[in-house]
Design a protein around this motif. Sequence first.
Motif, PDB file in Angstrom:
ATOM      1  N   ASP A   1       2.937   1.343   4.236  1.00 53.83           N
ATOM      2  CA  ASP A   1       1.395   0.927   3.340  1.00 53.83           C
ATOM      3  C   ASP A   1       2.215   1.767   1.876  1.00 53.83           C
ATOM      4  OD1 ASP A   1      -1.358   0.384   2.997  1.00 53.83           O
ATOM      5  OD2 ASP A   1      -1.806   2.708   2.735  1.00 53.83           O
ATOM      6  N   ASP A   2       2.212   1.197   0.651  1.00 55.55           N
ATOM      7  CA  ASP A   2       2.666   0.757   0.199  1.00 55.55           C
ATOM      8  C   ASP A   2       1.555   1.269  -0.967  1.00 55.55           C
ATOM      9  OD1 ASP A   2       3.909   1.412  -2.365  1.00 55.55           O
ATOM     10  OD2 ASP A   2       4.094  -1.319  -2.947  1.00 55.55           O
TER      11      ASP A   2
ATOM     12  N   ALA B   1       8.812  -4.262 -10.994  1.00 54.67           N
ATOM     13  CA  ALA B   1       8.862  -3.154  -8.878  1.00 54.67           C
ATOM     14  C   ALA B   1      10.263  -2.821  -8.743  1.00 54.67           C
ATOM     15  CB  ALA B   1       9.666  -5.249  -7.815  1.00 54.67           C
ATOM     16  N   TRP B   2       9.535  -1.828  -7.890  1.00 58.02           N
ATOM     17  CA  TRP B   2      10.194  -1.053  -7.844  1.00 58.02           C
ATOM     18  C   TRP B   2      11.996  -1.093  -7.249  1.00 58.02           C
ATOM     19  CZ3 TRP B   2      11.372   2.054  -2.293  1.00 58.02           C
ATOM     20  CH2 TRP B   2      12.200   3.604  -2.642  1.00 58.02           C
ATOM     21  N   ALA B   3      12.648  -0.302  -8.475  1.00 58.69           N
ATOM     22  CA  ALA B   3      13.831  -1.162  -8.749  1.00 58.69           C
ATOM     23  C   ALA B   3      15.207   0.017  -7.625  1.00 58.69           C
ATOM     24  CB  ALA B   3      14.548  -1.341  -9.686  1.00 58.69           C
ATOM     25  N   GLY B   4      14.528   1.323  -6.856  1.00 57.58           N
ATOM     26  CA  GLY B   4      15.784   2.135  -5.875  1.00 57.58           C
ATOM     27  C   GLY B   4      16.488   1.414  -5.236  1.00 57.58           C
ATOM     28  N   MET B   5      17.282   2.498  -4.749  1.00 55.11           N
ATOM     29  CA  MET B   5      18.097   1.510  -3.416  1.00 55.11           C
ATOM     30  C   MET B   5      17.310   1.043  -2.510  1.00 55.11           C
ATOM     31  SD  MET B   5      21.432   0.852  -2.941  1.00 55.11           S
ATOM     32  CE  MET B   5      22.544   2.234  -4.632  1.00 55.11           C
ATOM     33  N   GLU B   6      16.772   2.322  -2.062  1.00 57.03           N
ATOM     34  CA  GLU B   6      15.804   1.802  -0.550  1.00 57.03           C
ATOM     35  C   GLU B   6      15.286   0.249  -1.239  1.00 57.03           C
ATOM     36  OE1 GLU B   6      15.075   2.378   2.647  1.00 57.03           O
ATOM     37  OE2 GLU B   6      16.127   3.806   1.821  1.00 57.03           O
ATOM     38  N   ALA B   7      14.865   0.088  -1.220  1.00 51.28           N
ATOM     39  CA  ALA B   7      13.697  -1.869  -1.935  1.00 51.28           C
ATOM     40  C   ALA B   7      14.677  -2.196  -1.766  1.00 51.28           C
ATOM     41  CB  ALA B   7      12.911  -0.721  -3.379  1.00 51.28           C
ATOM     42  N   GLU B   8      16.001  -1.861  -2.442  1.00 52.24           N
ATOM     43  CA  GLU B   8      16.828  -3.408  -2.705  1.00 52.24           C
ATOM     44  C   GLU B   8      17.296  -3.514  -0.588  1.00 52.24           C
ATOM     45  OE1 GLU B   8      17.886  -5.364  -4.835  1.00 52.24           O
ATOM     46  OE2 GLU B   8      16.036  -4.423  -5.736  1.00 52.24           O
ATOM     47  N   LYS B   9      17.492  -2.031  -0.235  1.00 51.30           N
ATOM     48  CA  LYS B   9      17.149  -1.946   1.414  1.00 51.30           C
ATOM     49  C   LYS B   9      16.348  -3.081   2.249  1.00 51.30           C
ATOM     50  CE  LYS B   9      20.463   1.864   1.146  1.00 51.30           C
ATOM     51  NZ  LYS B   9      20.486   3.097   1.944  1.00 51.30           N
ATOM     52  N   LEU B  10      15.599  -2.901   1.757  1.00 51.75           N
ATOM     53  CA  LEU B  10      14.244  -3.372   2.395  1.00 51.75           C
ATOM     54  C   LEU B  10      13.978  -4.869   1.865  1.00 51.75           C
ATOM     55  CD1 LEU B  10      11.701   0.115   2.309  1.00 51.75           C
ATOM     56  CD2 LEU B  10      13.255  -1.346   4.139  1.00 51.75           C
ATOM     57  N   GLY B  11      14.713  -5.214   1.261  1.00 52.41           N
ATOM     58  CA  GLY B  11      14.778  -6.826   0.723  1.00 52.41           C
ATOM     59  C   GLY B  11      13.433  -6.989  -0.327  1.00 52.41           C
ATOM     60  N   GLN B  12      13.658  -6.091  -1.582  1.00 49.98           N
ATOM     61  CA  GLN B  12      12.626  -6.381  -2.059  1.00 49.98           C
ATOM     62  C   GLN B  12      12.459  -7.946  -2.880  1.00 49.98           C
ATOM     63  OE1 GLN B  12       9.689  -5.649  -3.782  1.00 49.98           O
ATOM     64  NE2 GLN B  12      10.270  -3.817  -5.255  1.00 49.98           N
ATOM     65  N   GLY B  13      13.525  -8.262  -3.402  1.00 49.58           N
ATOM     66  CA  GLY B  13      14.438  -9.837  -3.873  1.00 49.58           C
ATOM     67  C   GLY B  13      13.183 -10.740  -3.315  1.00 49.58           C
ATOM     68  N   GLU B  14      13.456  -9.897  -1.836  1.00 46.94           N
ATOM     69  CA  GLU B  14      12.905 -11.967  -0.682  1.00 46.94           C
ATOM     70  C   GLU B  14      11.588 -11.404  -0.847  1.00 46.94           C
ATOM     71  OE1 GLU B  14      11.738 -12.664   2.613  1.00 46.94           O
ATOM     72  OE2 GLU B  14      11.521 -10.646   2.294  1.00 46.94           O
ATOM     73  N   ALA B  15      11.143 -10.176  -0.763  1.00 45.36           N
ATOM     74  CA  ALA B  15      10.134  -9.998  -0.142  1.00 45.36           C
ATOM     75  C   ALA B  15       9.015 -11.078  -1.954  1.00 45.36           C
ATOM     76  CB  ALA B  15       9.066  -9.044  -0.796  1.00 45.36           C
TER      77      ALA B  15
ATOM     78  N   VAL C   1       3.462   9.417  -9.935  1.00 39.74           N
ATOM     79  CA  VAL C   1       3.940  10.383  -8.216  1.00 39.74           C
ATOM     80  C   VAL C   1       3.947   9.337  -6.536  1.00 39.74           C
ATOM     81  CG1 VAL C   1       5.232  12.102  -7.054  1.00 39.74           C
ATOM     82  CG2 VAL C   1       5.394  12.375  -9.104  1.00 39.74           C
ATOM     83  N   ALA C   2       2.554   9.815  -6.744  1.00 41.47           N
ATOM     84  CA  ALA C   2       1.851   9.220  -5.577  1.00 41.47           C
ATOM     85  C   ALA C   2       2.379   7.699  -5.373  1.00 41.47           C
ATOM     86  CB  ALA C   2       0.519   9.745  -5.195  1.00 41.47           C
ATOM     87  N   ARG C   3       1.627   7.667  -6.406  1.00 36.98           N
ATOM     88  CA  ARG C   3       1.836   5.857  -7.086  1.00 36.98           C
ATOM     89  C   ARG C   3       2.840   5.050  -7.298  1.00 36.98           C
ATOM     90  NH1 ARG C   3      -3.040   3.486  -4.605  1.00 36.98           N
ATOM     91  NH2 ARG C   3      -4.795   5.435  -4.303  1.00 36.98           N
ATOM     92  N   ASN C   4       3.825   6.231  -7.201  1.00 37.29           N
ATOM     93  CA  ASN C   4       5.238   5.486  -7.897  1.00 37.29           C
ATOM     94  C   ASN C   4       4.858   4.665  -9.436  1.00 37.29           C
ATOM     95  OD1 ASN C   4       7.667   4.897  -7.508  1.00 37.29           O
ATOM     96  ND2 ASN C   4       7.758   2.999  -6.800  1.00 37.29           N
ATOM     97  N   PHE C   5       4.502   5.115 -10.418  1.00 34.78           N
ATOM     98  CA  PHE C   5       4.204   4.827 -11.197  1.00 34.78           C
ATOM     99  C   PHE C   5       3.349   3.018 -11.202  1.00 34.78           C
ATOM    100  CE2 PHE C   5       6.664   8.605 -11.400  1.00 34.78           C
ATOM    101  CZ  PHE C   5       5.750   9.035 -12.836  1.00 34.78           C
ATOM    102  N   GLY C   6       2.613   3.056 -10.587  1.00 35.15           N
ATOM    103  CA  GLY C   6       2.606   0.913 -10.382  1.00 35.15           C
ATOM    104  C   GLY C   6       3.372   0.708  -9.680  1.00 35.15           C
ATOM    105  N   MET C   7       4.634   0.879  -9.239  1.00 33.75           N
ATOM    106  CA  MET C   7       5.910   0.228  -8.972  1.00 33.75           C
ATOM    107  C   MET C   7       6.287  -0.534  -7.845  1.00 33.75           C
ATOM    108  SD  MET C   7       8.693   1.487 -11.697  1.00 33.75           S
ATOM    109  CE  MET C   7       8.660   3.179 -11.183  1.00 33.75           C
ATOM    110  N   ALA C   8       5.475  -1.287  -7.127  1.00 32.86           N
ATOM    111  CA  ALA C   8       5.300  -1.745  -5.839  1.00 32.86           C
ATOM    112  C   ALA C   8       6.538  -2.036  -4.708  1.00 32.86           C
ATOM    113  CB  ALA C   8       4.376  -2.955  -5.566  1.00 32.86           C
ATOM    114  N   ALA C   9       6.857  -1.575  -3.982  1.00 31.74           N
ATOM    115  CA  ALA C   9       7.704  -1.983  -2.800  1.00 31.74           C
ATOM    116  C   ALA C   9       7.757  -2.898  -1.955  1.00 31.74           C
ATOM    117  CB  ALA C   9       8.004  -0.164  -1.977  1.00 31.74           C
ATOM    118  N   PRO C  10       8.835  -3.223  -1.333  1.00 27.92           N
ATOM    119  CA  PRO C  10       8.224  -4.694  -0.517  1.00 27.92           C
ATOM    120  C   PRO C  10       7.657  -4.597   0.784  1.00 27.92           C
ATOM    121  CG  PRO C  10      10.694  -3.829  -0.446  1.00 27.92           C
ATOM    122  CD  PRO C  10      10.304  -2.220  -1.691  1.00 27.92           C
TER     123      PRO C  10
END
Length: 326
Positions: A99-100, A168-182, A130-139
Motif C-alpha cells: 500500500d503506497d 515517480a520514485w526513481a530508486g533502484m527498488e522501484a526499478e526492480k519492482l517494475g516502475q516503467g511497466e506499471a 519521508v513517510a509519503r516519499n515526497f509524493g513520488m509513487a512506487a509501482p
Amino acid sequence: MSKPETRTFLLDFEKPLYELETRINQIRDLAQENNVDVTEQIHQLEERAVQLRQEIFGGLSPSQRLQLARHPKRPSTLDYIQAISDEWIELHGDRNSYDDPALVGGVGRLGGRPVVILGHQKGRDTKDNVARNFGMAAPGGYRKAMRLMEHANRFGMPIITFIDTPGAWAGMEAEKLGQGEAIAYNLREMFRLEVPILCTVIGEGGSGGALGIGVGDRLLMFEHSVYTVATPEACAAILWKDAGKSPQAAVALKITASDLKDLGILDQILPEPVGGAHSDPLGAAAALKEALLTNLETLNQLSGKERRDLRYQKFRRIGAFIELPA
C-alpha cells in the motif's frame, strides 16, 4: 485586514508583502496601546498591500510559479478531497503486496454523485514527507490506482485524479519492482476505460509520475501549478551541466498553465486566490469543485465509446509536428 499568519516558510518574492502586512499590524497595535486614531493611514497601507499582492502574483515567472507549486502549505490531494466531497472512504493496497502512501485513493460522493478519487499525496513537514516519499509513487501506487480505476469502470463511477508529484520514485527498488511497466500499463488501460476521467494538476506535475494517472477526457490545472517532462533543475543539469540555470530551463520547458493552454495540452485553467492556493485553501477548493461538476455534467452526456474516441483524439493531437522538405 486580519493579522498575517505566523509563517515557517516564506518565498523570496512574498517577503515584501509579508513585511508590509507586519508593519500594518505593528502600527495598529501601537495605535491601540496609545489610543491614537490612525484609521486613514491604516486604510492607505492596506490598499497598498492589496495592490502589492496583485502586482507580485500577477507577474510571476515560471520559476516562481514552480516555487508556489512546491509550497509546503499548498493544499494536497487529501485536503481537496476533504473540502469537496460529501463523503469519502479511502481504500488501500494494490491487491499484490503493498500500500503506497505516496498515492492515495478511494470512493466518495461529489455533488451527490458516486465517484472514485485518487491522487499523489505529499507531506506537510519533513517527517510526513519521508513517510509519503515526497509524493513520488512506487509501482505499487500506480497498481493501486489502476485497481481503483477498474473498480470505477466496473460500477460506472467517474474517475477524478489529482496530480502533484515531482516524478515517480526513481530508486533502484522501484526499478526492480517494475516502475516503467506499471506506468506504461496505466497509460494503456486508461485509454480503454468508458467512464469519465477528469485529471487536475493541483501542484507539481512531473514526468511519467504525473502521466501514470494523467490520461483523461479533460486536463485541468490550477493557475500556479506546473506540468513538465522533467524538473527545470534536471533539465538544466542535463543541458548545461549547471542546475543553477533552472530558471532559464523553466522558461524553455513551457511548464506553466498558460503555456500549456496555448499549446493545446490543457483544457482549463483554474483561478487561484490572490496569493496562491495556500493563502485561501477553501476558495481554491470551491473553484475546483465547480470546475469538476461542470465538466462531469458535459462528459456524462456522452456514451462510453464517444468518451474513449475523444480521449484518443485528444492525445493524438498533442505533439503534432510538420516535416519540411530538405
